[in-house]
Design a protein around this motif. Structure first.
Motif, PDB file in Angstrom:
ATOM      1  N   UNK A   1       0.841  -1.200   0.000  1.00  0.00           N
ATOM      2  CA  UNK A   1       0.000   0.000   0.000  1.00  0.00           C
ATOM      3  C   UNK A   1       0.874   1.247   0.000  1.00  0.00           C
ATOM      4  N   UNK A   2       2.010   1.171   0.693  1.00  0.00           N
ATOM      5  CA  UNK A   2       2.955   2.286   0.696  1.00  0.00           C
ATOM      6  C   UNK A   2       3.669   2.411  -0.648  1.00  0.00           C
ATOM      7  N   UNK A   3       3.943   1.270  -1.274  1.00  0.00           N
ATOM      8  CA  UNK A   3       4.646   1.287  -2.565  1.00  0.00           C
ATOM      9  C   UNK A   3       3.722   1.632  -3.726  1.00  0.00           C
ATOM     10  N   UNK A   4       2.441   1.336  -3.574  1.00  0.00           N
ATOM     11  CA  UNK A   4       1.464   1.568  -4.641  1.00  0.00           C
ATOM     12  C   UNK A   4       0.343   2.452  -4.105  1.00  0.00           C
ATOM     13  N   UNK A   5       0.539   3.754  -4.129  1.00  0.00           N
ATOM     14  CA  UNK A   5      -0.434   4.677  -3.521  1.00  0.00           C
ATOM     15  C   UNK A   5      -1.861   4.522  -4.027  1.00  0.00           C
ATOM     16  N   UNK A   6      -2.031   4.106  -5.286  1.00  0.00           N
ATOM     17  CA  UNK A   6      -3.397   3.991  -5.816  1.00  0.00           C
ATOM     18  C   UNK A   6      -4.184   2.857  -5.170  1.00  0.00           C
ATOM     19  N   UNK A   7      -3.498   1.980  -4.409  1.00  0.00           N
ATOM     20  CA  UNK A   7      -4.176   0.885  -3.715  1.00  0.00           C
ATOM     21  C   UNK A   7      -4.696   1.295  -2.338  1.00  0.00           C
ATOM     22  N   UNK A   8      -4.273   2.442  -1.850  1.00  0.00           N
ATOM     23  CA  UNK A   8      -4.550   2.787  -0.454  1.00  0.00           C
ATOM     24  C   UNK A   8      -6.036   2.878  -0.123  1.00  0.00           C
ATOM     25  N   UNK A   9      -6.839   3.313  -1.075  1.00  0.00           N
ATOM     26  CA  UNK A   9      -8.265   3.437  -0.785  1.00  0.00           C
ATOM     27  C   UNK A   9      -8.929   2.076  -0.583  1.00  0.00           C
ATOM     28  N   UNK A  10      -8.273   1.016  -1.086  1.00  0.00           N
ATOM     29  CA  UNK A  10      -8.824  -0.321  -0.933  1.00  0.00           C
ATOM     30  C   UNK A  10      -8.319  -1.037   0.322  1.00  0.00           C
ATOM     31  N   UNK A  11      -7.340  -0.443   0.999  1.00  0.00           N
ATOM     32  CA  UNK A  11      -6.710  -1.119   2.133  1.00  0.00           C
ATOM     33  C   UNK A  11      -7.692  -1.447   3.262  1.00  0.00           C
ATOM     34  N   UNK A  12      -8.525  -0.504   3.727  1.00  0.00           N
ATOM     35  CA  UNK A  12      -9.467  -0.856   4.815  1.00  0.00           C
ATOM     36  C   UNK A  12     -10.381  -2.027   4.446  1.00  0.00           C
ATOM     37  N   UNK A  13     -10.893  -2.021   3.214  1.00  0.00           N
ATOM     38  CA  UNK A  13     -11.765  -3.110   2.771  1.00  0.00           C
ATOM     39  C   UNK A  13     -10.996  -4.416   2.672  1.00  0.00           C
ATOM     40  N   UNK A  14      -9.766  -4.339   2.178  1.00  0.00           N
ATOM     41  CA  UNK A  14      -8.930  -5.527   2.030  1.00  0.00           C
ATOM     42  C   UNK A  14      -8.610  -6.144   3.385  1.00  0.00           C
ATOM     43  N   UNK A  15      -8.244  -5.301   4.343  1.00  0.00           N
ATOM     44  CA  UNK A  15      -7.913  -5.791   5.682  1.00  0.00           C
ATOM     45  C   UNK A  15      -9.145  -6.389   6.361  1.00  0.00           C
TER      46      UNK A  15
END
Length: 227
Positions: free
Chosen positions: A86-100
């Motif tokens: 998520x840190x390396x690919x900023x465009x993924x950050x919005x999906x992190x809460x859902x992914x976790x």
């Protein structure tokens, strides 16, 4: 060679393999300023794996059931992989809460309903492998399509990611079939599987060490490079 000798050797190899995880941890700590944010997050992986191994050994030494502790392995490692990429690919950050949230819900279902704490959470391990390899492939795709004068194998996170893919691809097979040996109380079968795991751990440790060493040769971290 007798079975008892093989068990003893395999046990020493496992201790050495997990002990080797202290090397990338120490290399990362000694060059912390040179590490990018993703690499700092990734440096927690070998430290976490080593800590969990020590806790499991200590629990077994005290004569307590310790397989439930192994459930935290795939869970903790997966969360660290998600954080790293998520840190390396900023465009993924919005999906992190859902992914976790989705991953933790699946892990809880596996541990408390599907398989229980008396055996390894093999479904969670399979999910960790799928998720970890998917994140690495997304990172590879970004790096391959990003112009750079730095060769791919000279980029620290690329090197570490290769180790992640090799480790996850190998261990998912080991752990998916390990429960049959646990239920059958097949000590030799379990020992053989964990010997394979030890070899994969040594490979992961070596590539992590090389990756953190590569980062130490670069300029001190001051921006947000995901490399």
């Amino acid at each position: 060679m007798g079975s008892s000798s093989w068990l003893l050797i395999a046990d020493y190899v496992e201790i050495a393999a997990y002990g080797s995880l202290s090397i990338p941890t120490l290399v990362a700590l000694s060059h912390w300023r040179q590490l990018s944010a993703p690499l700092r997050m990734l440096a927690c992986v070998p430290a976490y794996m080593l800590l969990l191994f020590v806790l499991m050994r200590l629990t077994a030494y005290l004569g307590q059931h310790n397989i439930w502790l192994a459930h935290f392995s795939a869970i903790g490692e997966s969360l660290l992989y998600i954080g790293t990429f998520a840190l390396a690919l900023p465009h993924l950050r919005r999906w992190v809460p859902l992914l976790i949230a989705g991953f933790l819900a699946a892990a809880a279902l596996d541990s408390f309903v599907l398989e229980g704490t008396h055996q390894l959470n093999s479904y969670t391990i399979a999910l960790e492998s799928f998720l970890g390899i998917l994140l690495v492939l997304l990172y590879f795709e970004r790096e391959i399509n990003t112009p750079s004068r730095v060769l791919l194998l000279e980029r620290p996170l690329i090197v570490a990611s290769i180790g992640i893919v090799l480790y996850l691809a190998g261990t998912v097979t080991v752990y998916l079939i390990s429960n049959s040996f646990v239920l059958a109380n097949d000590i030799m079968g379990m020992t053989l599987l964990y010997s394979v795991n030890s070899v994969l751990l040594l490979l992961l440790s070596g590539l992590f060490t090389y990756a953190f060493r590569l980062a130490s040769l670069a300029r001190p971290y001051s921006a947000f490079p995901g490399k």
